[in-house]
Write a protein that holds these residues in place. Sequence first.
Motif, short mmCIF file in Angstrom:
data_model
loop_
_atom_site.label_atom_id
_atom_site.label_comp_id
_atom_site.label_asym_id
_atom_site.label_seq_id
_atom_site.Cartn_x
_atom_site.Cartn_y
_atom_site.Cartn_z
N UNK A 135 -4.21 9.37 -10.29
CA UNK A 135 -5.54 9.59 -11.20
C UNK A 135 -6.72 8.49 -11.89
N UNK A 136 -6.45 7.24 -11.20
CA UNK A 136 -7.76 6.29 -10.88
C UNK A 136 -8.30 7.05 -9.84
N UNK A 137 -7.74 7.88 -8.95
CA UNK A 137 -8.44 7.98 -7.77
C UNK A 137 -9.79 9.25 -8.54
N UNK A 138 -8.96 10.75 -9.02
CA UNK A 138 -9.50 11.41 -9.25
C UNK A 138 -10.72 10.87 -10.46
N UNK A 139 -9.99 10.48 -11.67
CA UNK A 139 -11.20 9.88 -12.48
C UNK A 139 -12.54 9.84 -12.30
N UNK A 193 -4.36 16.25 -6.74
CA UNK A 193 -3.91 17.08 -7.91
C UNK A 193 -2.57 17.41 -7.39
N UNK A 194 -2.99 17.87 -6.38
CA UNK A 194 -1.44 18.10 -5.45
C UNK A 194 -0.55 17.54 -5.44
N UNK A 195 -0.54 16.41 -5.21
CA UNK A 195 0.10 14.51 -5.58
C UNK A 195 0.84 14.92 -7.20
N UNK A 196 -0.27 14.90 -8.48
CA UNK A 196 -0.02 14.28 -9.17
C UNK A 196 1.08 15.86 -9.67
N UNK A 197 0.81 17.11 -9.84
CA UNK A 197 1.41 18.93 -10.04
C UNK A 197 2.77 18.19 -9.54
N UNK A 198 2.84 17.45 -7.84
CA UNK A 198 4.39 17.32 -6.87
C UNK A 198 5.40 16.23 -7.86
N UNK A 199 4.67 15.53 -8.98
CA UNK A 199 5.25 14.30 -9.31
C UNK A 199 6.04 15.21 -10.76
N UNK A 225 0.62 -1.23 0.62
CA UNK A 225 0.07 -0.30 -0.17
C UNK A 225 0.48 1.17 -0.23
N UNK A 226 1.65 0.94 1.06
CA UNK A 226 3.10 2.19 0.83
C UNK A 226 3.37 2.59 -0.81
N UNK A 227 3.80 1.68 -1.38
CA UNK A 227 4.28 1.58 -2.39
C UNK A 227 3.90 2.01 -3.36
N UNK A 228 2.63 1.86 -3.42
CA UNK A 228 1.37 2.64 -4.16
C UNK A 228 1.09 3.88 -4.52
N UNK A 229 2.09 5.08 -3.68
CA UNK A 229 1.19 6.21 -3.48
C UNK A 229 2.76 6.76 -4.04
N UNK A 230 3.43 5.59 -4.33
CA UNK A 230 4.36 6.83 -6.25
C UNK A 230 4.09 6.41 -7.45
#
Length: 368
Positions: free
Chosen positions: A324-328, A345-351, A313-318
Amino acid sequence: MKQFLIFVKKECLHIWRDRRTLVILIGMPIVQIILYGFALTNEVKNSRIAVFDQSKDDATRLITDRIAASRYFNLEKNLNSYKQIGESFREGIVRMVVVFPINFQDDLLHTNHAQIQLIADASDPNTANTLANYASAIVNDYQNALNNDQKLPYNIDVQLRMLYNPELKGAYNFVPGVMALVLMLICAMMTSISIVKEKEMGTMEVILVSPLKPFRIVLAKTVPYLLVSLLNIISILLLSVYALDVPIKGSIFLLMAESTLFTITSLSLGILISNFSRTQQSAMFTSMMSLFLPTLLFSGFLFPIENMPKALQIISNIVPAKWYYIIVKAVMIKGLGITAIWKETLILMGMTLLLLGISIRNFKIRLA
């Protein structure tokens, strides 16, 4: 700016002239959305069953007709002995057998109690459990009709309500997952391959001596794939609405904006992969192993993340596809706005900023 647009035009012409790649870029999303939407579904329907009716009375015939009329079952055959039950399962003919005992109707009318046995193939436990629940619901409906919907004293009536997807269509889950998968593969894999291709052919040296800075060179390489990805998003959404009956309940503008953000994230990953790849084969292999499998496993598309061990679960965060799946799902299926997805959205922006910064910083301006 004029020089930059010339580079973008050059990349667009490269894609347009390579018709095979263009067919893959445009056709793959359409094929995948149809495949996942219609063929690969978690819905259980049209399952083959058999009936072993030892009573052969009006009640058993009526229940059998109700089960056969359901879209969940196809009555494959009627059995005449218990021996045929085992044979049917071993031959893979049926997934479930409904067994009516002798004197079923007499027991039901005179003792107010009768039994029905459901024998399911539990080699696939989820399907077996679902089929048993469907059949039980049909039998309960018959029982309620027989009792004229009269409730017994102290009866507890459980009411079930499914939000966002009342018909439990599998397409509601697969469409967001296909969008994440397609955008990740097209943007990351094709971008990394296109840059490595320039290195293999020796044309990268010509590009690097141009007046453009490395940042603009990289940007020019990614703009055509961004445009192709936007076209793919539109085609997926059109197929979802008109072919799979999956509505867009939220803002289309917000959905397109978030998709564009994820596309840029994927493009940044492609550039990063190209920095460490020397051949097109290695770039493709790296993209498939580092992007395709994590997107399938850790996005929540096929397997619930909450069911995984804590470490996974921790690995999935990266994995960008997870967010994006959650957002859609939030925007498209639930009809939510930016207030519900600002964190993702902020996480995707940071990535995106992190990956783009690393990719530009490590972009090699000297090939030797």
